[in-house]
Structure formats: structure tokens, C-alpha cells
Design a protein around this motif. Structure first.
Motif, PDB file in Angstrom:
ATOM      1  N   PHE A  67       0.817  -1.214   0.000  1.00 53.32           N
ATOM      2  CA  PHE A  67       0.000   0.000   0.000  1.00 53.32           C
ATOM      3  C   PHE A  67       0.859   1.276   0.000  1.00 53.32           C
ATOM      4  O   PHE A  67       0.307   2.377  -0.087  1.00 53.32           O
ATOM      5  CB  PHE A  67      -0.924   0.011   1.217  1.00 53.32           C
ATOM      6  N   TYR A  68       2.164   1.109   0.100  1.00 52.62           N
ATOM      7  CA  TYR A  68       3.064   2.272   0.181  1.00 52.62           C
ATOM      8  C   TYR A  68       4.081   2.189  -0.965  1.00 52.62           C
ATOM      9  O   TYR A  68       4.977   1.350  -0.945  1.00 52.62           O
ATOM     10  CB  TYR A  68       3.755   2.310   1.548  1.00 52.62           C
ATOM     11  N   PRO A  69       3.929   3.068  -1.969  1.00 51.87           N
ATOM     12  CA  PRO A  69       4.723   2.957  -3.195  1.00 51.87           C
ATOM     13  C   PRO A  69       6.238   2.951  -2.983  1.00 51.87           C
ATOM     14  O   PRO A  69       6.968   2.332  -3.762  1.00 51.87           O
ATOM     15  CB  PRO A  69       4.295   4.205  -3.996  1.00 51.87           C
ATOM     16  N   ARG A  70       6.712   3.617  -1.925  1.00 47.36           N
ATOM     17  CA  ARG A  70       8.163   3.679  -1.717  1.00 47.36           C
ATOM     18  C   ARG A  70       8.643   2.743  -0.601  1.00 47.36           C
ATOM     19  O   ARG A  70       9.785   2.870  -0.132  1.00 47.36           O
ATOM     20  CB  ARG A  70       8.582   5.123  -1.410  1.00 47.36           C
ATOM     21  N   PHE A  71       7.774   1.822  -0.193  1.00 46.01           N
ATOM     22  CA  PHE A  71       8.195   0.871   0.839  1.00 46.01           C
ATOM     23  C   PHE A  71       9.359   0.028   0.335  1.00 46.01           C
ATOM     24  O   PHE A  71       9.373  -0.443  -0.804  1.00 46.01           O
ATOM     25  CB  PHE A  71       7.042  -0.050   1.224  1.00 46.01           C
ATOM     26  N   SER A  72      10.348  -0.165   1.216  1.00 45.40           N
ATOM     27  CA  SER A  72      11.525  -0.961   0.873  1.00 45.40           C
ATOM     28  C   SER A  72      11.665  -2.108   1.869  1.00 45.40           C
ATOM     29  O   SER A  72      11.940  -1.878   3.048  1.00 45.40           O
ATOM     30  CB  SER A  72      12.792  -0.099   0.888  1.00 45.40           C
ATOM     31  N   GLU A  73      11.488  -3.332   1.382  1.00 45.73           N
ATOM     32  CA  GLU A  73      11.665  -4.492   2.252  1.00 45.73           C
ATOM     33  C   GLU A  73      13.119  -4.618   2.701  1.00 45.73           C
ATOM     34  O   GLU A  73      13.398  -4.999   3.839  1.00 45.73           O
ATOM     35  CB  GLU A  73      11.223  -5.774   1.541  1.00 45.73           C
ATOM     36  N   SER A  99      10.072  -0.316  12.580  1.00 46.70           N
ATOM     37  CA  SER A  99      10.920  -0.667  11.431  1.00 46.70           C
ATOM     38  C   SER A  99      10.121  -0.587  10.140  1.00 46.70           C
ATOM     39  O   SER A  99      10.592  -0.054   9.125  1.00 46.70           O
ATOM     40  CB  SER A  99      11.492  -2.081  11.606  1.00 46.70           C
ATOM     41  N   PHE A 100       8.895  -1.124  10.178  1.00 42.75           N
ATOM     42  CA  PHE A 100       8.032  -1.043   8.997  1.00 42.75           C
ATOM     43  C   PHE A 100       7.684   0.397   8.676  1.00 42.75           C
ATOM     44  O   PHE A 100       7.743   0.822   7.513  1.00 42.75           O
ATOM     45  CB  PHE A 100       6.752  -1.850   9.225  1.00 42.75           C
ATOM     46  N   THR A 112       7.491   7.128   3.545  1.00 41.31           N
ATOM     47  CA  THR A 112       6.486   8.150   3.283  1.00 41.31           C
ATOM     48  C   THR A 112       7.065   9.536   3.522  1.00 41.31           C
ATOM     49  O   THR A 112       8.005   9.708   4.314  1.00 41.31           O
ATOM     50  CB  THR A 112       5.261   7.955   4.196  1.00 41.31           C
ATOM     51  N   SER A 113       6.501  10.521   2.851  1.00 43.52           N
ATOM     52  CA  SER A 113       6.978  11.898   3.025  1.00 43.52           C
ATOM     53  C   SER A 113       6.626  12.448   4.395  1.00 43.52           C
ATOM     54  O   SER A 113       7.300  13.355   4.892  1.00 43.52           O
ATOM     55  CB  SER A 113       6.371  12.809   1.946  1.00 43.52           C
TER      56      SER A 113
END
Length: 278
Positions: free
Chosen positions: A102-108, A140-141, A147-148
Motif C-alpha cells: 500500500f506504500y509505493p516507496r516501501f523498501s523491504e 521498522s516497517f 512516506t513523506s
């Protein structure tokens, strides 16, 4: 840019407003400390900013969009860590992969790095963790969503001392000119070295929104037992080695701000703050 305009919110018609006529601007690229006594509306303000509550009047705009409309552009670019939370009974890795979508810039990869900093395995099942460990995983998540706007309500509650140190490091290393963090807490010592802007709430409104450097330019902080200095103090707090005092910075001296003492000063002398920092 986050802009709050004439915000008013009441939980019940029989109660006085929790937020009443609040307006302020919050610029990107900073870590804001949001302080206030119990009941002044800190958590309510964060929920209104995050679009979880509907104001009675006024508006919260993030990059020109009303956050209460819960548009895709804002939902994917704002993350709120609430003081109390509930996570599903899955592994941390599964949670990251499903919710991160759901978060376009999420980085695993970022999240795995942050988990490692906290000493937590992504293979752990969330409901098998202590509440403190769950919070470390959740933080951590949150940081890995990139997010901005990141809203944190009492993020250090439940963390052990190493966890608090790790969180400070992660937040400090993940702020840039496009990201804003608003951190609400009563644990002022936990954020003393982290924030560069301070927001103080009083009676459902903003008493102060200023940079730490601006505060330092107007006030001088020192520890003293000198009667002549004590007589000039705007605020003083007795401690074992003397008194923490706040004085007008007439000579432009560079002193380290004691944020906790400054908050007490704001709480006890709001009219003085308004006069000296309009």
C-alpha cells in the motif's frame, strides 16, 4: 508542505473542543517534537493530520490535498504509528510484504536492515513477540515505508534503552529535504538530541512552532546558584547542583537548549512565550 487551517474538533457536543481554531504550517525536511500536557489534543491532532478523524471545521492539507478525503496520493504518503496498536498473527516478513504493497516507496530491504538493528528476525511471528519487540518491528516497517510524512505518537513508550538509541539513529539517518517527522511524546529526554523544531500545544491550539535554533537565539540556558542571575531568570528549576535557569539571550550567546525545562517554561508562562516569540 503540511498546512493546518482553522482546525476545530469536538468528540461530543456536550464537551468543549479538543482542537479549537488551530492553524500552523509544517515544513518538510525536519523532525518536529510535538509537546503538551495531557488532554491538550496532541493525539487528536495527529489523527486529524492522518485523515483518521473528520474536523468540525477547518482543513488539513498535505501537498495541497485534504487528508480527510483519504485519496490514494495521501494514504500512500503518510504513515501514523499510534501509541496503541494491534498487528496480525503473521510473521514480520509476511506483514511487510502484504502491508508494504500500500506504500509505493516501501523498501523491504530497508525494513530488514532496521529489524537487524533492533535485533529482531523477520521470521518471527508477531504475536510471539513481547509488546516492546512488536513495537520495534512496527517502527521498522513505518520508517521503511519511506512516506513523506511520518507521524509518531509516543514512539519510545515500551522500548528498552538500546531500542530508544536505535530508534533515534534510524530517524536521524532517514530524514531528508522531502521527509517530515512529527513526534509526539512526554518522554522529552528520549528526543532531546533528535528534533530540530518544537511545537508546543496548549488548550487545543498551538502556543509555539519554532526551530530549535530560533529558540536558542532568543533564550539562554544555564545551571547556576548565583543570586543575581536567579533574579533575572524567566524560569528556574532547582536541581541538585543549583538551578536550571532560562534567561533572555541579550548577548547572543550559544547555549545548549534544555527542552524539558523550556517546555515547563512554556506551560507555566504562556503569555511570556507569546510576547517573546510572537
Amino acid at each position: 508542505m503540511l498546512r493546518v487551517k482553522n482546525l476545530r474538533f469536538t468528540y461530543s457536543r456536550k464537551q468543549r473542543p479538543v482542537i479549537d481554531g488551530l492553524s500552523t504550517d509544517i515544513a518538510p525536511g525536519h523532525i518536529y517534537g510535538l509537546l503538551g500536557l495531557n488532554g491538550v489534543g496532541k493525539t487528536t491532532l495527529l489523527n486529524l493530520i492522518g485523515g483518521l478523524l473528520t474536523p468540525d471545521s477547518g482543513i488539513v492539507e498535505f501537498n495541497g490535498l485534504d487528508t480527510r478525503r483519504r485519496l490514494k496520493a495521501t494514504l500512500g504518503d503518510i504513515f501514523l504509528v499510534t501509541e496503541e496498536f494491534s498487528l496480525p498473527s503473521v510473521t514480520i516478513r509476511e506483514y511487510a510484504r502484504t502491508t508494504g504493497a500500500f506504500y509505493p516507496r516501501f523498501s523491504e530491504d530497508d525494513m530488514m536492515e532496521y529489524l537487524d538493528s533492533f535485533g529482531i528476525s523477520p521470521a518471527e511471528k508477531i504475536n510471539n513477540l513481547s509488546m516492546g519487540q512488536q513495537k520495534k518491528a512496527y517502527l521498522s516497517f513505518a520508517i521503511a515505508t519511506n512516506t513523506s510524512l511520518l507521524l509518531l505518537d509516543e514512539p519510545t513508550n515500551g522500548l528498552d534503552l538500546p531500542g530508544k538509541k536505535t530508534l533515534r539513529g534510524l530517524l536521524a539517518s532517514n530524514i531528508d529535504e522531502n521527509r517530515t517527522v512529527i513526534l509526539s511524546t512526554h518522554q522529552i529526554a528520549d528526543i532531546q538530541t533528535l528534533i530540530d523544531h518544537l511545537i508546543v500545544m496548549r488548550d487545543g491550539d498551538i502556543l509555539l512552532n519554532a526551530s530549535i535554533s530560533d529558540i536558542a537565539s532568543r533564550f539562554r540556558f544555564e545551571v547556576t546558584s548565583n543570586p543575581s542571575i536567579l533574579s533575572k531568570a524567566l524560569y528556574r528549576q532547582p536541581i541538585f547542583s543549583g538551578n536550571i535557569v532560562i534567561l533572555p539571550n541579550d548577548e547572543g550567546e550559544d547555549t545548549e537548549i534544555d527542552i524539558e525545562s523550556f517546555f515547563y517554561f512554556c506551560s507555566e508562562s504562556p503569555d511570556t512565550i507569546t510576547r517573546l516569540m510572537p
